[in-house]
Design a protein around this motif. Sequence first.
Motif, PDB file in Angstrom:
ATOM      1  N   UNK A  17     -13.342  13.774  28.527  1.00  0.00           N
ATOM      2  CA  UNK A  17     -12.515  13.031  29.588  1.00  0.00           C
ATOM      3  C   UNK A  17     -12.684  13.398  30.960  1.00  0.00           C
ATOM      4  N   UNK A  18     -12.364  14.516  31.115  1.00  0.00           N
ATOM      5  CA  UNK A  18     -12.483  15.202  32.587  1.00  0.00           C
ATOM      6  C   UNK A  18     -13.726  14.853  33.256  1.00  0.00           C
ATOM      7  N   UNK A  19     -14.772  15.123  32.555  1.00  0.00           N
ATOM      8  CA  UNK A  19     -16.221  14.784  32.897  1.00  0.00           C
ATOM      9  C   UNK A  19     -16.372  13.515  33.263  1.00  0.00           C
ATOM     10  N   UNK A  20     -15.870  12.820  32.377  1.00  0.00           N
ATOM     11  CA  UNK A  20     -16.155  11.114  32.494  1.00  0.00           C
ATOM     12  C   UNK A  20     -15.367  10.930  33.654  1.00  0.00           C
ATOM     13  N   UNK A  21     -14.252  11.413  33.762  1.00  0.00           N
ATOM     14  CA  UNK A  21     -13.449  10.963  34.836  1.00  0.00           C
ATOM     15  C   UNK A  21     -14.194  11.443  36.151  1.00  0.00           C
ATOM     16  N   UNK A  22     -14.807  12.706  36.301  1.00  0.00           N
ATOM     17  CA  UNK A  22     -15.221  13.170  37.328  1.00  0.00           C
ATOM     18  C   UNK A  22     -16.559  12.419  37.581  1.00  0.00           C
ATOM     19  N   UNK A  23     -17.319  11.705  36.584  1.00  0.00           N
ATOM     20  CA  UNK A  23     -18.383  10.916  36.925  1.00  0.00           C
ATOM     21  C   UNK A  23     -18.044   9.823  37.597  1.00  0.00           C
ATOM     22  N   UNK A  24     -16.698   9.583  37.071  1.00  0.00           N
ATOM     23  CA  UNK A  24     -16.136   8.112  37.559  1.00  0.00           C
ATOM     24  C   UNK A  24     -15.341   8.161  38.679  1.00  0.00           C
ATOM     25  N   UNK A  25     -15.858   9.479  39.648  1.00  0.00           N
ATOM     26  CA  UNK A  25     -14.981   9.640  40.828  1.00  0.00           C
ATOM     27  C   UNK A  25     -15.242   8.028  41.707  1.00  0.00           C
ATOM     28  N   UNK A  26     -14.107   7.439  41.919  1.00  0.00           N
ATOM     29  CA  UNK A  26     -14.422   6.073  42.818  1.00  0.00           C
ATOM     30  C   UNK A  26     -15.318   6.108  44.231  1.00  0.00           C
ATOM     31  N   UNK A  27     -16.069   5.458  44.404  1.00  0.00           N
ATOM     32  CA  UNK A  27     -16.973   5.442  45.355  1.00  0.00           C
ATOM     33  C   UNK A  27     -16.337   5.444  46.561  1.00  0.00           C
ATOM     34  N   UNK A  28     -15.130   4.987  46.873  1.00  0.00           N
ATOM     35  CA  UNK A  28     -14.439   5.172  48.067  1.00  0.00           C
ATOM     36  C   UNK A  28     -14.101   6.692  48.285  1.00  0.00           C
ATOM     37  N   UNK A  29     -13.961   7.424  47.401  1.00  0.00           N
ATOM     38  CA  UNK A  29     -13.537   8.721  47.522  1.00  0.00           C
ATOM     39  C   UNK A  29     -14.898   9.672  47.648  1.00  0.00           C
ATOM     40  N   UNK A  30     -15.936   9.063  47.550  1.00  0.00           N
ATOM     41  CA  UNK A  30     -17.238   9.836  47.273  1.00  0.00           C
ATOM     42  C   UNK A  30     -17.716  10.004  48.883  1.00  0.00           C
ATOM     43  N   UNK A  31     -17.653  11.121  49.451  1.00  0.00           N
ATOM     44  CA  UNK A  31     -18.227  11.341  50.847  1.00  0.00           C
ATOM     45  C   UNK A  31     -19.811  11.034  50.925  1.00  0.00           C
ATOM     46  N   UNK A  32     -20.452  11.165  49.593  1.00  0.00           N
ATOM     47  CA  UNK A  32     -21.768  11.103  49.701  1.00  0.00           C
ATOM     48  C   UNK A  32     -22.376   9.582  49.796  1.00  0.00           C
ATOM     49  N   UNK A  33     -21.412   8.890  49.791  1.00  0.00           N
ATOM     50  CA  UNK A  33     -21.769   7.102  49.559  1.00  0.00           C
ATOM     51  C   UNK A  33     -21.596   6.730  50.786  1.00  0.00           C
ATOM     52  N   UNK A  34     -22.305   5.633  51.230  1.00  0.00           N
ATOM     53  CA  UNK A  34     -22.389   4.982  52.688  1.00  0.00           C
ATOM     54  C   UNK A  34     -21.046   4.433  52.848  1.00  0.00           C
ATOM     55  N   UNK A  35     -20.568   4.503  54.154  1.00  0.00           N
ATOM     56  CA  UNK A  35     -19.241   4.171  54.415  1.00  0.00           C
ATOM     57  C   UNK A  35     -19.041   2.638  53.916  1.00  0.00           C
ATOM     58  N   UNK A  36     -19.958   1.930  54.154  1.00  0.00           N
ATOM     59  CA  UNK A  36     -19.663   0.312  53.940  1.00  0.00           C
ATOM     60  C   UNK A  36     -19.642  -0.108  52.519  1.00  0.00           C
ATOM     61  N   UNK A  37     -20.285   1.106  51.478  1.00  0.00           N
ATOM     62  CA  UNK A  37     -19.948   0.725  50.193  1.00  0.00           C
ATOM     63  C   UNK A  37     -18.504   1.357  49.749  1.00  0.00           C
ATOM     64  N   UNK A  38     -18.194   2.476  50.403  1.00  0.00           N
ATOM     65  CA  UNK A  38     -16.981   2.973  50.181  1.00  0.00           C
ATOM     66  C   UNK A  38     -15.837   2.106  50.525  1.00  0.00           C
ATOM     67  N   UNK A  39     -16.062   1.305  51.746  1.00  0.00           N
ATOM     68  CA  UNK A  39     -15.288   0.019  52.207  1.00  0.00           C
ATOM     69  C   UNK A  39     -14.996  -0.734  50.951  1.00  0.00           C
TER      70      UNK A  39
END
Length: 745
Positions: A17-39
Amino acid sequence: MKKQLLSGVCIFLFISTLQAHCERTPIYLDETQPIEQRIEDALSRMTLEEKIAMIHAQAKFSSPGVARLGIPEIWCTDGPHGIRPEVLWDEWEQAKWTNDSCTAFPALTCLAATWDPQISLLYGKSIGEEARYRNKSILLGPGVNIYRTPLNGRNFEYMGEDPYLASKMVVPYIQGVQSNGVAACVKHYALNNNEKNRHTTNVIVDDRALHEIYLPAFKAAVQEGNVWSIMGSYNLYKNQHCCHNQYLLNDILKKEWGFDGVVISDWGGVHDTDQAITNGLDLEFGSWTNGLTNGTSNAYNNYYMADPYLKRIKLEQVGTKELDDKIRRILRLIFRTTMNRNRPYGSFATPEHFMAARSIGEQGIVLLQNKNNVLPINIAKTKKIAVIGENAIKMMTVGGGSSSLKALHEISPLEGIKSRLKNKVEIVYARGYVGDSSNEYNGVITRQNLKDNRSAKELIDEAIKISQDADYVIFIGGLNKSAGQDCEDADRKGIELPYNQDKVIEALSTVNKNVIVVNISGNAIAMPWVKKVPAIIQAWFLGSEAGNALASILVGDVNPSGKLPFTFPAKLEHVGAHKLNSYPGVKRENSSIIDERYNESIYVGYRWMEKEHIKPLFAFGHGLSYTTFKYGKPSISTTQMTTSDTLTITIPITNIGKREGAEVVQLYIADKKSSLPRPIKELKGFQKVQLAPGETQYVSFIVDQNSLSYFNDTLHKWIAEAGEFEAIIGSSSEEIKARINFELK
Ligand code: GLC
């Protein structure tokens, strides 16, 4: 066995579950994602109520994030010259914290007077570090409203009368602030050029003046400075309040200029829910709806963009398109600031910042007059100096309105002079006049007791007495930060020095030939005594290091290199806005609105003086040095250019004096023939060069289509018309050193 199996299964389930949860880190919290997608991801997770909460204040200087999603709240801070002391949650009153005494930097008129974009970058970086350290998301500055009238109470917070100078100086400041992960907030957009009736003035101005004079610095802030927020102004334009103005915010700022940041209202600048929804406002602060002046508990729900907006959506009177655009912009600012993990950590009230404040002051102080080279003070030959004037001792970092500060320290001019000349020269002081003896603003006190009940005569007699046998008399006066002087929410009544200072200066000039007048102000003043004193210095509101910066200039540790960012008129009626009676405007019948027509159009400052052949007291761009610069013959790369290419003008500058110095070489362009009227010449380039004694440098300017264009209001676009042009190089707008003609094919 069974137990082991069971615990093994539990551990496996927990990890997956933890892993699943980690994989599922929301995009908006993921610094590697482009800002527009996080928005988009964050937006999709927010409820309607959370969105409505996010677009208006929750406290005097804060608006909510989304606690449920871990999106932080926004904290704003004044102001353009330093980080405002903390106030109570919902009041202007001081919170009386003990960790928020800041560096007070010089006023922005001083920064503009340096004519040095590198100094502006240093300024922005330093003040941005202080905002960052205090965990602010938005610094409510810089201000770039054009200096249209010398009466404007807030000119000291702005960058002068010329759109090109203001444009070049505002961009590095913004870049410096934002390099700390703090949003700058350029203000007040737009046409807030006087404080009188600032909430009710409807400015009427032609498109040429709007685009050629009043908008360029804001446009540069957006398109070159990439400013992350902008503050709407209190006044109206085309009968709409600028905080929710279809033309300024939607048509020009967001559509034409492509602004992707947040439009913030000035505090109390919002007046209408429907306009706020549709006319480009993104974040509402400081409204006074329903008794907010006394902070009723649910007041924030009563904001124009709070419950009234939510109700309209629930009743399906409006959709959520505008709301989502506001949220996207606010989230973008949050991801650029508080949710950007890579931003630096800042620093606060550091020796580096005090040194920065001092050098900004030293670079911005302007030597206006220096007859018989009475300055710099020759310490070896000086026994006694008399310092006269209230501004030699008065704290200037307190007061002036929202830019008022609680500085960690402020070296007064007298303290600076005393410490520099300690054990070398006898320094005596007399008040000379009594002006504003208040020592408190919004709860910040200066701990000075300036009370003095002596009569004007007693005060002058005392000043005369100590000045008679002095080698130098340094009169330190000017304006101050009290209402009706250089202060927000009111204008001056005239340009004369207040508190009968002219009489004191005249009296001093009769008993001593070496009177040096130091004018501390953010505005031009009249100088009836200009021919009676040998030396005059324009020393701005210099902040924490005021006395040290001024002393360095007076004794010549630093060679003055500042140039005026606005004209000093000899009389008020020499200013277009006053000659044409357009200030402060005419009150409408049965309405609180005052219409202020900018009748002088594009002819502001030196543009007006030159058109009317009026000699200013001191010209735009004027400033002397303790050395002398010789301008050589200019050269030009071609005398024929087309709109698609550029030409280069080069001119040698030599320091023919005995000491190093800096000169600001200015390039003005004159359009010899145009289908629409144009000013005689306009500033289109400048460079500050440091020169050792005897050194020559070649200063080059690139002239391109922008340097030649004017705004054609019928075509609604910038035009560079073919024909004859003249490049005019000067050490000020009136000290012309070279002219060179060229043609635009
Ligand atoms: C003031 C000023 C603005 C300031 C704001 C918050 O009235 O106009 O410059 O940032 O309110 O204090």
